[in-house]
Design a protein around this motif. Structure first.
Motif, PDB file in Angstrom:
ATOM      1  N   LEU A 249       0.832  -1.211   0.000  1.00  0.00           N
ATOM      2  CA  LEU A 249       0.000   0.000   0.000  1.00  0.00           C
ATOM      3  C   LEU A 249       0.866   1.261   0.000  1.00  0.00           C
ATOM      4  O   LEU A 249       0.514   2.273  -0.627  1.00  0.00           O
ATOM      5  N   GLY A 250       2.002   1.202   0.687  1.00  0.00           N
ATOM      6  CA  GLY A 250       2.912   2.346   0.708  1.00  0.00           C
ATOM      7  C   GLY A 250       3.493   2.621  -0.671  1.00  0.00           C
ATOM      8  O   GLY A 250       3.580   3.781  -1.103  1.00  0.00           O
ATOM      9  N   TYR A 267      -4.177  11.520  -1.358  1.00  0.00           N
ATOM     10  CA  TYR A 267      -4.415  10.090  -1.098  1.00  0.00           C
ATOM     11  C   TYR A 267      -4.068   9.742   0.351  1.00  0.00           C
ATOM     12  O   TYR A 267      -3.416   8.728   0.652  1.00  0.00           O
ATOM     13  N   LEU A 268      -4.495  10.626   1.258  1.00  0.00           N
ATOM     14  CA  LEU A 268      -4.169  10.473   2.679  1.00  0.00           C
ATOM     15  C   LEU A 268      -4.691   9.175   3.293  1.00  0.00           C
ATOM     16  O   LEU A 268      -3.980   8.540   4.083  1.00  0.00           O
ATOM     17  N   PRO A 269      -5.935   8.724   2.968  1.00  0.00           N
ATOM     18  CA  PRO A 269      -6.417   7.457   3.554  1.00  0.00           C
ATOM     19  C   PRO A 269      -5.498   6.276   3.253  1.00  0.00           C
ATOM     20  O   PRO A 269      -5.256   5.434   4.124  1.00  0.00           O
ATOM     21  N   SER A 270      -4.957   6.224   2.025  1.00  0.00           N
ATOM     22  CA  SER A 270      -4.046   5.133   1.665  1.00  0.00           C
ATOM     23  C   SER A 270      -2.770   5.193   2.483  1.00  0.00           C
ATOM     24  O   SER A 270      -2.240   4.167   2.925  1.00  0.00           O
ATOM     25  N   LEU A 271      -2.276   6.408   2.696  1.00  0.00           N
ATOM     26  CA  LEU A 271      -1.057   6.575   3.488  1.00  0.00           C
ATOM     27  C   LEU A 271      -1.278   6.162   4.935  1.00  0.00           C
ATOM     28  O   LEU A 271      -0.433   5.480   5.534  1.00  0.00           O
ATOM     29  N   ILE A 272      -2.423   6.548   5.507  1.00  0.00           N
ATOM     30  CA  ILE A 272      -2.726   6.193   6.900  1.00  0.00           C
ATOM     31  C   ILE A 272      -2.858   4.679   7.057  1.00  0.00           C
ATOM     32  O   ILE A 272      -2.310   4.088   7.994  1.00  0.00           O
ATOM     33  N   LEU A 273      -3.591   4.045   6.120  1.00  0.00           N
ATOM     34  CA  LEU A 273      -3.776   2.596   6.192  1.00  0.00           C
ATOM     35  C   LEU A 273      -2.444   1.863   6.052  1.00  0.00           C
ATOM     36  O   LEU A 273      -2.175   0.890   6.774  1.00  0.00           O
TER      37      LEU A 273
END
Length: 309
Positions: A249-250, A267-273
């Protein structure tokens, strides 16, 4: 040589007598054969029936503790009574007691320390097609985790040498069948399977309340025991999978940032996940090493307990 046949029992007045009259009184290789009834808080006439058939030993729980605890109560009592070989057979008369000789012979001949009776599952009319398939799948999983070759891992008709019985430690409350096989495999004990015959089942299983419950508890037992005996491999595998997902994901987030020409989207949600998965994965992998230290300590305690027995 002394053989004790132990019979876990909970309200089996309808079938107990049928079993007791078929138990062997003489087997070549044994000077003494005794019977032990472990009463798991029965409120029927099971104990009275056992006494009427002159069962040598009767141990009773004040309340119902479940099959696993009852099994271990029997094993400990058999060791206390100086049994050289212990046979476990259910009080519902499901198993043909004439096959006890098939179970004990490999132990007498020093071919195995534990012998499991393999039921003719495909021929058993009491088992539905789904139950037969689930039994085969479950046995396959247990074989893989225990590194053994036992076709019928849920069979309760089995024999133990004194040395093997002294090494048994059942942690779960549900059933001993799966756990003891995984233990035997992880401890490199010699275990084998022999063909047995079964009698017609006249009542529903008291252990299996529903198929969904049985599957859930069996799966939970298998993974719990494996985690106890192989914590490093168990948690390291899970942690690696979670960490890898976070890493992927990163990478995806970086590709979206640098390859997609849209400065307004972060794309903050992807970074947080991705960050959460990476942290959880790393912590789980770290936990595997702590679990391995506890596993070493448990092995030392089991060795001490074995020597004390």
């Amino acid at each position: 040589m002394k053989l004790i046949i132990q019979i876990p029992c909970f309200n089996e007045e309808e079938t107990l007598a049928s079993l007791l009259i078929t138990l062997p009184k003489n087997i070549v290789g044994f000077e003494t054969i005794e019977y032990l009834l472990i009463d798991d808080g029965s409120n029927d006439r099971s104990v009275e029936i056992a006494k009427s058939y002159n069962v040598h030993h009767i141990v009773s729980h004040l309340n119902n503790k479940g099959l696993a605890k009852t099994f271990m109560t029997g094993i400990n009592e058999c060791l206390k009574q100086n049994a050289d070989v212990i046979v476990n057979i259910d009080a519902d008369n499901q198993y043909d007691a004439n096959c006890i000789i098939n179970l004990v012979n490999p132990i007498l001949n020093n071919e195995a320390e534990i012998v499991i009776g393999e039921r003719p599952i495909n021929e058993m009319k009491d088992f539905t097609y789904i139950k037969k398939r689930l039994q085969k799948i479950g046995s396959f999983v247990v074989r893989a985790m225990s590194r053994t070759n036992i076709p019928d891992t849920t069979s309760g008709f089995r024999a133990y040498s004194r040395n093997a019985a002294k090494q048994l430690n059942v942690f779960t409350d549900y059933t001993y069948t799966l756990e003891t096989i995984i233990q035997a495999g992880q401890k490199n004990m010699s275990i084998m399977s022999v063909d047995i015959k079964v009698n017609r089942v006249i009542r529903k299983s008291k252990l299996v309340k529903s198929m969904a419950q049985y599957i859930f508890k069996s799966v939970l037992t298998i993974f719990r025991v494996y985690a106890i005996y192989k914590p490093l491999k168990f948690f390291l595998t899970i942690g690696s999978i979670i960490f890898l997902l976070g890493f992927i994901l990163g990478i995806r987030w970086l590709m979206l940032i640098y390859l997609v020409d849209d400065p307004n989207r972060t794309y903050l949600p992807s970074l947080i996940l991705a960050a959460i998965l990476l942290i959880i994965g790393f912590q789980t992998m770290a936990l595997s090493f702590i679990g391995d230290l506890f596993s070493i300590n448990r092995k030392l305690l089991e060795e001490i307990k074995f020597k004390l027995k």
